[in-house]
Design an enzyme around this catalytic site. Sequence first.
Site, short mmCIF file in Angstrom:
data_model
loop_
_atom_site.label_atom_id
_atom_site.label_comp_id
_atom_site.label_asym_id
_atom_site.label_seq_id
_atom_site.Cartn_x
_atom_site.Cartn_y
_atom_site.Cartn_z
CB ALA A 64 -0.82 -0.07 1.22
N GLY A 109 0.74 -4.96 0.90
CA GLY A 109 -0.25 -5.21 0.00
C GLY A 109 0.23 -6.07 -1.47
CD GLU A 112 -1.87 -8.02 2.73
OE1 GLU A 112 -1.72 -6.69 2.32
OE2 GLU A 112 -2.58 -8.10 3.77
CD GLU A 132 1.63 -5.60 5.57
OE1 GLU A 132 2.29 -6.46 5.98
OE2 GLU A 132 0.55 -5.77 4.51
C1 HXC Z 1 4.89 4.63 -0.92
C2 HXC Z 1 7.15 3.72 -1.51
C3 HXC Z 1 6.81 2.49 -0.95
C4 HXC Z 1 5.45 2.23 -0.40
C5 HXC Z 1 8.81 2.32 -1.48
N1 HXC Z 1 8.51 3.54 -1.84
N2 HXC Z 1 7.54 1.75 -1.05
N3 HXC Z 1 6.13 4.83 -1.48
N4 HXC Z 1 4.58 3.26 -0.62
N5 HXC Z 1 4.91 1.08 -0.05
C6 HXC Z 1 9.01 4.88 -2.59
C7 HXC Z 1 10.17 5.16 -1.65
O1 HXC Z 1 9.93 6.15 -0.40
C8 HXC Z 1 11.21 5.86 -2.64
O2 HXC Z 1 10.57 7.00 -2.74
C9 HXC Z 1 10.87 4.86 -3.85
O3 HXC Z 1 9.83 4.30 -3.61
C10 HXC Z 1 12.06 3.92 -4.04
O4 HXC Z 1 12.04 3.16 -2.58
P1 HXC Z 1 13.52 3.03 -1.89
O5 HXC Z 1 13.44 2.59 -0.55
O6 HXC Z 1 14.41 4.20 -2.41
O7 HXC Z 1 14.15 1.62 -2.79
P2 HXC Z 1 14.82 0.56 -2.41
O8 HXC Z 1 15.94 0.68 -1.75
O9 HXC Z 1 15.29 -0.15 -3.67
O10 HXC Z 1 13.65 -0.13 -1.55
C11 HXC Z 1 12.62 -0.78 -2.20
C12 HXC Z 1 11.76 -1.39 -1.06
C13 HXC Z 1 11.54 -0.36 0.07
C14 HXC Z 1 12.40 -2.89 -0.33
C15 HXC Z 1 10.46 -2.00 -1.86
O11 HXC Z 1 11.17 0.86 -0.53
C16 HXC Z 1 10.64 -0.83 1.05
O12 HXC Z 1 10.86 -1.44 2.08
N6 HXC Z 1 9.25 -0.19 0.87
C17 HXC Z 1 8.32 -0.35 1.82
C18 HXC Z 1 7.70 -1.70 1.85
C19 HXC Z 1 6.51 -1.95 2.78
O13 HXC Z 1 6.68 -1.47 3.92
N7 HXC Z 1 5.34 -2.36 2.37
C20 HXC Z 1 4.15 -2.35 3.15
C21 HXC Z 1 3.17 -1.04 3.12
S1 HXC Z 1 1.92 -1.36 4.42
P3 HXC Z 1 11.46 8.36 -3.09
O14 HXC Z 1 10.42 9.58 -3.12
O15 HXC Z 1 12.37 8.60 -1.66
O16 HXC Z 1 12.27 8.29 -4.11
C22 HXC Z 1 1.02 -2.38 3.24
C23 HXC Z 1 -0.40 -2.66 3.89
C24 HXC Z 1 -1.50 -3.26 2.97
O17 HXC Z 1 0.94 -2.92 2.31
C25 HXC Z 1 -3.21 -3.10 3.66
C26 HXC Z 1 -3.71 -2.06 3.49
C27 HXC Z 1 -5.29 -2.07 3.71
#
Ligand code: HXC
Length: 259
Positions: A64, A109, A112, A132
């Site tokens: 998400a 997500g 998922e 998460e």
């Molecule tokens: C918004 C995101 C994002 C996300 C990454 N970005 N994941 N933006 N939402 N989920 C953005 C970063 O902020 C960054 O933006 C750009 O994408 C590239 O990410 P980096 O971290 O610089 O790249 P990298 O080092 O290659 O790492 C990639 C990654 C990491 C492993 C995917 O970004 C990461 O761990 N992301 C979060 C994953 C996560 O926690 N997902 C769960 C979300 S909660 P900028 O602007 O700095 O370039 C969820 C709940 C679902 O999913 C249920 C809802 C009802």
Amino acid sequence: MGEFVTVTTDDEGVATLRLDRAPVNALNSQVWVEFRDAARRVSGDDSIGAVVLWGGPKVFAAGADIKEMQTKPFQEFFARAGVLQEAFNELARLPQITIAAVNGYALGGGCELSLTADFRYAADNARFGQPEILLGVIPGAGGTQRLARLVGIQRAKEMVYAGGMYSAEESLAMGLVDKVFPAGEVYDKAVEAARRYAKGPYALRMAKKAVNEGIEMGLDEALRLETTLFTACFATEDRQIGMDSFLAEGPGKAQFVRR
Ligand code: HXC
């Protein structure tokens, strides 16, 4: 056609649901609605026999959209969080056989989303996880439920409680992934398999319904469902075609019409 989720179909009855939202296919609320609309479109299209879910060659989906979630007050998020769950439920209930082709990250997500498919084909560079908890929340689109049903409670607990990432090979070993391919081949392999399913009989829909719905029931009720769906196969042209073909030419030669 959505801005971020598109549906394309080939002439062999395979639809690709493609997510394309740079840079990491974060699932913002517009994407949720677009997935729901795409699922409805595919579900009602009898010319589609199988579906591939794909996030493109770099990343499946990083979950998400955290930037969007961070801006939402509780009331607004509470009112809208169900849309993603609903969209994923509609994907999971697609009558066609579905395969998620996963390149790169499938996190939160994104993981998922892959769980809504019947099968997950992973690139050797794929990384799965439910991180998460590291954000102070829990999975909200099937990650505590579809995941546990697929890989078992203990592995799901570890994934959800610790929030770690798992390689394609680790995911294969725990049953989260069905097949692993070189990254450049995974989409083509998924389409190839989907085309085989698209040539299958209408009974594939009955089989999917029997397994997916039956598993949520007690055994007696589930076996009654199985009997009902088995019997329903006798109302299809494909049952006639399959049995005629076997008697005339032996197994595996039937040309089904998906009716
Ligand atoms: C918004 C995101 C994002 C996300 C990454 N970005 N994941 N933006 N939402 N989920 C953005 C970063 O902020 C960054 O933006 C750009 O994408 C590239 O990410 P980096 O971290 O610089 O790249 P990298 O080092 O290659 O790492 C990639 C990654 C990491 C492993 C995917 O970004 C990461 O761990 N992301 C979060 C994953 C996560 O926690 N997902 C769960 C979300 S909660 P900028 O602007 O700095 O370039 C969820 C709940 C679902 O999913 C249920 C809802 C009802």
